[in-house]
Structures are given as C-alpha cells and as structure tokens.
Design an enzyme around this catalytic site. Structure first.
Site, short mmCIF file in Angstrom:
data_model
loop_
_atom_site.label_atom_id
_atom_site.label_comp_id
_atom_site.label_asym_id
_atom_site.label_seq_id
_atom_site.Cartn_x
_atom_site.Cartn_y
_atom_site.Cartn_z
N LYS A 119 40.85 -6.22 24.30
CA LYS A 119 41.40 -7.58 24.25
C LYS A 119 41.79 -7.99 22.84
CE LYS A 119 39.86 -9.82 28.43
NZ LYS A 119 39.11 -10.93 29.02
N LYS A 202 44.78 -0.94 34.71
CA LYS A 202 44.13 -1.84 35.67
C LYS A 202 45.08 -2.96 36.10
CE LYS A 202 41.23 -4.91 33.91
NZ LYS A 202 40.11 -5.64 33.34
N LYS A 205 45.50 -9.97 35.30
CA LYS A 205 46.19 -11.26 35.16
C LYS A 205 47.07 -11.27 33.93
CE LYS A 205 42.08 -13.65 36.72
NZ LYS A 205 40.77 -13.94 36.17
#
Ligand code: TYM
Length: 345
Positions: A119, A202, A205
C-alpha cells in the site's frame, strides 16, 4: 480490582473498510462466511472507518461510504438483531487498546507486513503512521471482545498471525491469560478472488480498472459484460484442478464458479471439461447474476433509508461498547494504570 473477563469459546469478529464499492472478493472471501457463522457463533461485524482514514478519505463522503458498507453487510445476510453490526469509530475501546498494542508489538514485526509494503509503495516516507500501525488496530478490534474466530480472505492472514503474536506477547509480558490466540477462518475457492483482467492480481477496490472487479452494485448487464470480457487463455477447460496450474485466469474463473455454486473445483470441471470459455462464461454470468442480483437490490433499497442504517449502527455500537468495557477495564488493571474508579491496586 477488575475481575478478569472469561475468554469465550465461540466469538467471531470481522470487518471491512468503507473505502469504495464492495466487490465479489469481499462477498466470497468474507461476507458469505460471516453470514453462515451467525448460526452457531456470537458475531460482531464492523465497518472499519478508523482503518479507512489510514489513507486520505474525503470527509464529505466517508459517512455515506460507511452507510453503504453497512448496507452491503446486511444485504449479504448479516442480521443486525442476531449479530452486532457497528462502525468502529463509535467505540473508543478500539483506539485505546490499539495504543496499548502499539507498545506491545515490535517494529520488526510491523516491518514484515506485506500489505504495508504494497500500500505504501515506493513512497514509504510519505505514508501515514496510521498505515504503518494498521495491524495493531486490527488486533485491537478483535481482542477488545476477546474474539476467538476471524473469518477473512487470504490477504488478511498475515495480520491475523500478528494478532496472535500480540496476544501471546501481552499475556507473557503481563503474566496473565487475558487474550485468546485467534483462529483465522479462511477457506474455499472464494478466499482469494483475483482480478478479471489479470489472474495474478487480487480483485481489489483500489484497482483503477472497473472491469477488473464485479461490484456488488453492478447490474445484471454489467456483471455479464465483465465476465464475458474477462481475460482467459485459448485452451479448453481441463478435467481436474491440476490442469489449471499455470493458468491463473482460468483458475480464477473456475474458482469463482465453484465458490458461487458451493461446489468443489473438481466438481465444476467435471461438468465443463473440454468446453470452451464462451460456454463456461455464459453459465458463470448466469450464476453470478442469480446470486448477486438480490443482494444488489437489497443494498439499493436499504440505501434509500439512511436513518434505518444509522439506528442499526448506533444500537450495534452501544452493544459493542458494553461488551468491550469490562475487557478494557481488565487490560488497564493488568497494565498497571491507576484507575481509582475500579479500586486500588
Ligand atoms: P478489506 O476491507 O480489504 O476487505 C474486507 C474482507 O474482504 C476480503 N477480501 C477478499 N477475499 C477474497 N478475495 C479478494 N479479492 C478479497 N478482497 C478482500 C478481505 O480479506 C476481508 O476479509 N484489514 C481488513 C479489515 C479489518 C478486519 C479487522 C478484518 C479491520 N479490522 C478485524 C478482520 C478482523 C481489510 O482491510 O479488509
């Protein structure tokens, strides 16, 4: 002195971030299992808005996104009477326990967290401190209730291992069996749903391509279109799971089918072996629309009445706070904080 709170045998805690449209990965990896566990466990399900702000969230939309996440939980089958459904920021125990856990967890443990590395990307120096300590808040979410079982997708496994490390270290440092070692509940082909555009990534969102995921708000046309356009390879479907090795996109679509139909991958391949993707995708689209259609409809219905969702979240927060309060009193006592309301040490 605060009495110790017994460790329950079957208490579930799980959560999801209100940071964008919920998608098929959230449903198959998490929500569907949450719903099933309600039958035999005491369950708490949480919209983790404190986690959401570890990356910037527009204050004008955060409350609506929180309601939307709660609507997704309920539409998927979470029953707010049977389970406790609330948003994290309403229960201060999470933040308080997270601070204490920041003083128990070691920097070396957090440095190993792959989600932070993913992230934060290359620009680690600019990531928020909150993003770095994200997993200690997650441990606090779970352990403020002494929850024993945590149903999540595969991507959360490392965070749950850290939760176990924190619980064990706390118990050891303070010489008291305060916290349980949580059991991750991760199973089936839905535990890791991949992007429809790249079977090695993956479903997420935050993927900039909307075509990479099926949102729980997508209508039947959008679901069918995304599945028809999903990346595949030119080979027909194999007759067993081993034939999917090295074919990530094919493996993903067959896994999604199996998860939606509640069948094994081998069973699905028994039906479609030797067939091409056009036929398989039509069957998958039909199955996905039949499963997700009623959820989308219910979400939209719930979102038309935000006051109802607000009441559910307020009621859930009250019940959650009452459950966490004695645990936090016990923790304060064990740590040695002066708390004259609960008597002298
Ligand atoms: P979040 O919001 O990213 O995702 C919510 C749940 O959905 C699962 N999930 C997936 N499962 C299968 N395939 C996918 N592609 C996929 N994408 C998401 C996640 O594994 C998760 O179960 N840190 C958590 C939220 C959290 C939490 C907690 C969970 C905060 N505190 C305490 C359990 C217990 C998260 O960001 O989930």
């Amino acid at each position: 002195m605060s009495p110790s709170v017994p460790i329950p045998t079957r208490r579930v805690f799980s959560g999801a971030q209100p940071t964008g449209a919920m998608h098929l990965g959230n449903y198959l990896g998490a929500f569907r299992n949450w719903v099933r566990l309600q039958q035999s466990y005491e369950c708490l399900y949480c919209v983790v808005d404190l986690h959401a702000i570890t990356v910037w969230q527009d204050p004008k939309t955060l409350a609506d996104q929180t309601r939307r996440a709660a609507a997704a939980f309920i539409a998927a089958g979470v029953d707010p009477k049977r389970s406790i459904l609330f948003n994290q920021s309403q229960v201060a125990a999470h933040s308080e326990l997270a601070w204490i856990f920041n003083c128990v967890a070691r920097v070396g443990w957090l440095n190993r967290m792959t989600q932070f590395k993913d992230k934060a990307g290359k620009n680690r120096e600019r990531a928020s401190v909150g993003l770095y300590v994200y997993p200690t808040l997650m441990a606090a979410d779970i352990l403020a209730y002494k929850a024993t079982h945590v149903p999540v997708g595969e991507d959360q496994k490392q965070h749950l291992e850290l939760t176990r490390d924190i619980a064990a270290r706390f118990n050891q440092d303070f010489g008291a069996e305060v916290f349980p070692l949580v059991e991750p509940v991760i199973f089936g082909p839905g535990a890791r749903v991949m992007s429809l555009r790249d079977g090695t990534k993956k479903m997420s969102k935050s993927d900039p391509s909307d075509a990479s995921r099926i949102n729980l708000t997508d209508d039947a046309d959008a679901i069918a279109r995304k599945i028809r356009r999903a990346k595949t390879d030119p080979e027909p479907l194999p007759d067993s799971a081993t034939g999917l090795e090295g074919r990530p996109e094919a493996a993903n679509l067959v896994g999604i089918f199996a998860a939606l139909a509640d069948r094994t991958v081998d069973d699905v391949l028994g039906e479609f072996a030797g067939k091409g993707f056009a036929e398989f995708k039509n069957a998958l689209a039909e199955l996905a629309v039949a499963t997700l259609g009623p959820i989308t409809e219910e979400m939209l219905r719930l979102e038309r009445d935000p006051a109802v969702i607000d009441r559910i979240l307020a009621d859930g927060a009250e019940r959650a706070a009452a459950m966490a309060a004695p645990v936090l009193a016990e923790v304060r006592h064990v740590v040695g904080f002066l708390d004259p309301r609960h008597g002298r040490r």
